[in-house]
Design an enzyme around this catalytic site. Structure first.
Site, PDB file in Angstrom:
ATOM      1  N   LYS A  25       0.829  -1.214   0.000  1.00  0.00           N
ATOM      2  CA  LYS A  25       0.000   0.000   0.000  1.00  0.00           C
ATOM      3  C   LYS A  25       0.864   1.265   0.000  1.00  0.00           C
ATOM      4  O   LYS A  25       0.605   2.203  -0.753  1.00  0.00           O
ATOM      5  CB  LYS A  25      -0.931  -0.033   1.228  1.00  0.00           C
ATOM      6  CG  LYS A  25      -1.869   1.149   1.344  1.00  0.00           C
ATOM      7  CD  LYS A  25      -3.159   0.772   2.034  1.00  0.00           C
ATOM      8  CE  LYS A  25      -3.021   0.515   3.511  1.00  0.00           C
ATOM      9  NZ  LYS A  25      -3.012   1.717   4.336  1.00  0.00           N
ATOM     10  N   ARG A  30       2.735   5.910  -3.030  1.00  0.00           N
ATOM     11  CA  ARG A  30       3.907   6.741  -3.368  1.00  0.00           C
ATOM     12  C   ARG A  30       4.156   6.743  -4.874  1.00  0.00           C
ATOM     13  O   ARG A  30       4.498   7.761  -5.462  1.00  0.00           O
ATOM     14  CB  ARG A  30       5.147   6.247  -2.618  1.00  0.00           C
ATOM     15  CG  ARG A  30       5.178   6.744  -1.162  1.00  0.00           C
ATOM     16  CD  ARG A  30       6.217   5.966  -0.381  1.00  0.00           C
ATOM     17  NE  ARG A  30       6.399   6.461   0.981  1.00  0.00           N
ATOM     18  CZ  ARG A  30       5.564   6.234   1.994  1.00  0.00           C
ATOM     19  NH1 ARG A  30       4.444   5.569   1.799  1.00  0.00           N
ATOM     20  NH2 ARG A  30       5.829   6.693   3.207  1.00  0.00           N
ATOM     21  N   ARG A 126      -8.303  11.969  12.933  1.00  0.00           N
ATOM     22  CA  ARG A 126      -6.844  11.833  13.116  1.00  0.00           C
ATOM     23  C   ARG A 126      -6.136  13.182  13.021  1.00  0.00           C
ATOM     24  O   ARG A 126      -6.664  14.146  12.492  1.00  0.00           O
ATOM     25  CB  ARG A 126      -6.292  10.825  12.092  1.00  0.00           C
ATOM     26  CG  ARG A 126      -6.854   9.437  12.361  1.00  0.00           C
ATOM     27  CD  ARG A 126      -6.435   8.429  11.330  1.00  0.00           C
ATOM     28  NE  ARG A 126      -5.018   8.101  11.401  1.00  0.00           N
ATOM     29  CZ  ARG A 126      -4.399   7.292  10.565  1.00  0.00           C
ATOM     30  NH1 ARG A 126      -5.079   6.721   9.571  1.00  0.00           N
ATOM     31  NH2 ARG A 126      -3.121   7.036  10.684  1.00  0.00           N
ATOM     32  N   SER A 170       7.548   9.407  12.176  1.00  0.00           N
ATOM     33  CA  SER A 170       6.439   9.177  11.244  1.00  0.00           C
ATOM     34  C   SER A 170       6.905   9.300   9.792  1.00  0.00           C
ATOM     35  O   SER A 170       7.366  10.364   9.356  1.00  0.00           O
ATOM     36  CB  SER A 170       5.323  10.192  11.499  1.00  0.00           C
ATOM     37  OG  SER A 170       4.459  10.231  10.385  1.00  0.00           O
ATOM     38  N   GLN A 172       4.961   9.253   7.294  1.00  0.00           N
ATOM     39  CA  GLN A 172       4.017  10.113   6.572  1.00  0.00           C
ATOM     40  C   GLN A 172       4.451  11.575   6.678  1.00  0.00           C
ATOM     41  O   GLN A 172       4.419  12.318   5.692  1.00  0.00           O
ATOM     42  CB  GLN A 172       2.607   9.928   7.119  1.00  0.00           C
ATOM     43  CG  GLN A 172       2.054   8.540   6.815  1.00  0.00           C
ATOM     44  CD  GLN A 172       0.677   8.292   7.402  1.00  0.00           C
ATOM     45  OE1 GLN A 172       0.154   9.110   8.154  1.00  0.00           O
ATOM     46  NE2 GLN A 172       0.098   7.159   7.070  1.00  0.00           N
ATOM     47  N   ASP A 322       2.616  -1.104  11.913  1.00  0.00           N
ATOM     48  CA  ASP A 322       1.301  -1.603  11.487  1.00  0.00           C
ATOM     49  C   ASP A 322       1.076  -3.067  11.861  1.00  0.00           C
ATOM     50  O   ASP A 322       0.006  -3.607  11.614  1.00  0.00           O
ATOM     51  CB  ASP A 322       1.140  -1.433   9.967  1.00  0.00           C
ATOM     52  CG  ASP A 322       1.007   0.035   9.593  1.00  0.00           C
ATOM     53  OD1 ASP A 322       0.652   0.843  10.475  1.00  0.00           O
ATOM     54  OD2 ASP A 322       1.256   0.383   8.425  1.00  0.00           O
ATOM     55  N   ARG A 353      -5.247   1.772  18.467  1.00  0.00           N
ATOM     56  CA  ARG A 353      -4.908   0.339  18.445  1.00  0.00           C
ATOM     57  C   ARG A 353      -4.348  -0.166  19.774  1.00  0.00           C
ATOM     58  O   ARG A 353      -4.388  -1.368  20.035  1.00  0.00           O
ATOM     59  CB  ARG A 353      -3.930   0.032  17.300  1.00  0.00           C
ATOM     60  CG  ARG A 353      -4.601   0.127  15.952  1.00  0.00           C
ATOM     61  CD  ARG A 353      -3.694  -0.340  14.834  1.00  0.00           C
ATOM     62  NE  ARG A 353      -4.385  -0.217  13.557  1.00  0.00           N
ATOM     63  CZ  ARG A 353      -3.770  -0.084  12.391  1.00  0.00           C
ATOM     64  NH1 ARG A 353      -2.452  -0.064  12.325  1.00  0.00           N
ATOM     65  NH2 ARG A 353      -4.481   0.017  11.276  1.00  0.00           N
TER      66      ARG A 353
END
Ligand code: S3P
Length: 442
Positions: A25, A30, A126, A170, A172, A322, A353
């Site tokens: 993913k 990307r 988020r 992170s 991201q 993850d 989570r």
């Protein structure tokens, strides 16, 4: 209820090869973003066909990019850096995808026309402050309520390069800054805690001006912007995050074996394999190769007779961010107490989570203790379930759903797991592959 599954039987012994774990993913998104900024046609093979990737492709189309897609093959006709063409206040919908929403903001940094970015309920809860802060330093204007979606982003063509310290680990945030730097004259410097390095690898593969200096805890990344690049072909390997559910299924299953073909085994993603090796699992990488700068291998794994607990080093955290849900489930069946620390980022995923894992483990009778984002799991190698279990209210988090299926298929009991459609975010073929290897799921 239609959108749920019932599982009342453990999976029987299996010995199989899985050739079709879906495309990664992170790499699919990307590739799409970088292809949209290239000059000319790019092709992707084995792109993930899922809702998150679809949200990315539909959004890029709305920003004026021509895209052709057929199953797992995709063509994008890029118009170069800052080549988007769209009307002011165009709205794009990132759906459930935090990666796309945050990374596209870096690409939009140099667009003069404002764009509204929205997302589903989970994504709208988020944090976007983490990318708004560095983008503001570049000179991008962003309006949002409490740093959440929906937000409005208005970039400009005279961005100034920045120095930024990314301390969350992170990928991201790091990638958002890198994409903005790509559209900025001059040199941007990012000091960052280690996290998945797919964007760096893509920049290198495309021969973009990037310098990386690594030390024990941090990395310094320097990027010189505004270099155009041509369209490129890209082969996307299987996603280790999706593969991890089959790794756990085999490990916790009975006398079984699996070979997962062509999985991305980039070092920054293989924390789960290193943790499992430390726990005594029989995991092997075979047939190693490189696809466009990314390491790929077949992963072979067999059921474990006895797993040891783990004291997880915190520098593993970003390498398995993850996979924690499934790692915690594995620890529930290990001998001894497992320790995890600094899990704050787990609270900021598609669901909280950490909270969900604690409740889940308690529900299946595992003792846990948790203080300030640390977690202790008291494993029970003899764990066998007999009661009925209902899994619900997990904010449609795809990975919670898939972890629950693995628990149901390996620990026993009668299970009902809601929100089956959640798998469409990352791994729509999940249930089909499970059934193919013998799982009885209604
Ligand atoms: C991702 C980075 C991670 C991960 C997410 C995908 C990426 O998020 O949890 O599923 O593709 O860059 P963070 O960067 O917030 O840790």
């Amino acid at each position: 209820m239609l959108n749920s599954v019932s599982i009342s039987n453990k999976i029987n012994k299996f010995n199989c090869t899985i050739n079709n774990i879906s495309g990664d993913k992170s790499l699919s998104i990307r590739w799409a973003l970088m292809a949209s900024q290239a000059v000319g046609k790019s092709k992707a093979f084995n792109i993930l066909n899922s809702e998150d990737v679809n949200s990315a492709l539909m959004s890029l189309k709305k920003l004026g990019i021509k895209i052709k897609i057929k199953n797992n093959y995709c063509e994008i006709f890029g118009k170069g850096l800052s080549g988007f063409s769209y009307k002011k206040n165009t709205t794009i919908n990132a759906g459930n995808s935090g990666t796309f929403a945050r990374l596209i903001m870096g690409v939009l940094a140099s667009s003069n026309n404002s764009v509204i970015i929205k997302g589903d309920k989970s994504l709208s809860s988020r944090d976007f402050g983490r990318v708004i802060k560095p983008l503001n330093l570049f000179g991008v204007k962003i309006n949002s309520k409490k740093n959440k979606l929906p937000l409005k982003i208005k970039g400009n063509s005279f961005l100034r390069p920045i120095y930024y310290f990314e301390e969350k680990g992170s990928a991201q945030v790091k990638s958002c800054i890198m994409l903005s730097a790509l559209n900025t004259f001059g040199e941007t410097t990012i000091k960052c805690k280690k996290s998945r390095d797919h964007t760096e690898k893509l920049f290198k593969y495309l021969k973009l001006p990037i310098k990386i200096c690594k030390n024990k805890n941090f990395e310094i990344i320097k990027i010189k912007g505004k270099k155009q690049y041509k369209g490129f072909d890209y082969k996307i390997p299987g996603d280790i995050s999706s593969a991890s559910f089959f790794i756990a299924l085999t490990l916790l299953g009975n006398n079984s074996k699996i070979l997962l073909k062509n999985i991305n085994v980039n070092k920054s993603r293989t924390g789960i394999l290193d943790i499992l090796k430390k726990m005594n699992a029989k995991v092997k990488l075979k047939n190693k190769k490189i696809y466009n700068g990314e390491s790929v291998a077949d992963i072979s794994i067999s059921s474990a007779n006895e797993l040891k607990s783990i004291n997880c080093p915190t520098n593993f955290n970003s390498r398995c961010i993850d996979e924690f849900l499934i790692i915690f489930l594995i620890c529930a069946k290990a001998k001894g107490v497992s320790y995890f620390r600094n899990l704050k980022e787990l609270r900021n995923k598609e669901s909280d989570r950490l909270k969900i894992s604690i409740n889940f483990l308690k529900m299946i009778g595992i003792k846990v203790s948790s203080k300030s984002n640390n977690l202790k799991i008291y494993g029970n190698p003899n764990l066998k379930l007999k009661k009925s279990y209902l899994v619900k209210n997990f904010k449609k988090d795809h990975r919670v759903f898939m972890m629950s299926c693995v628990a149901a298929l390996t620990l026993g009991g009668k299970w009902k797991i809601l929100d089956k459609d959640s798998i469409n975010s990352s791994f729509p073929k999940f249930l089909k592959i499970l059934k193919n290897i013998g799982a009885k799921i209604n």
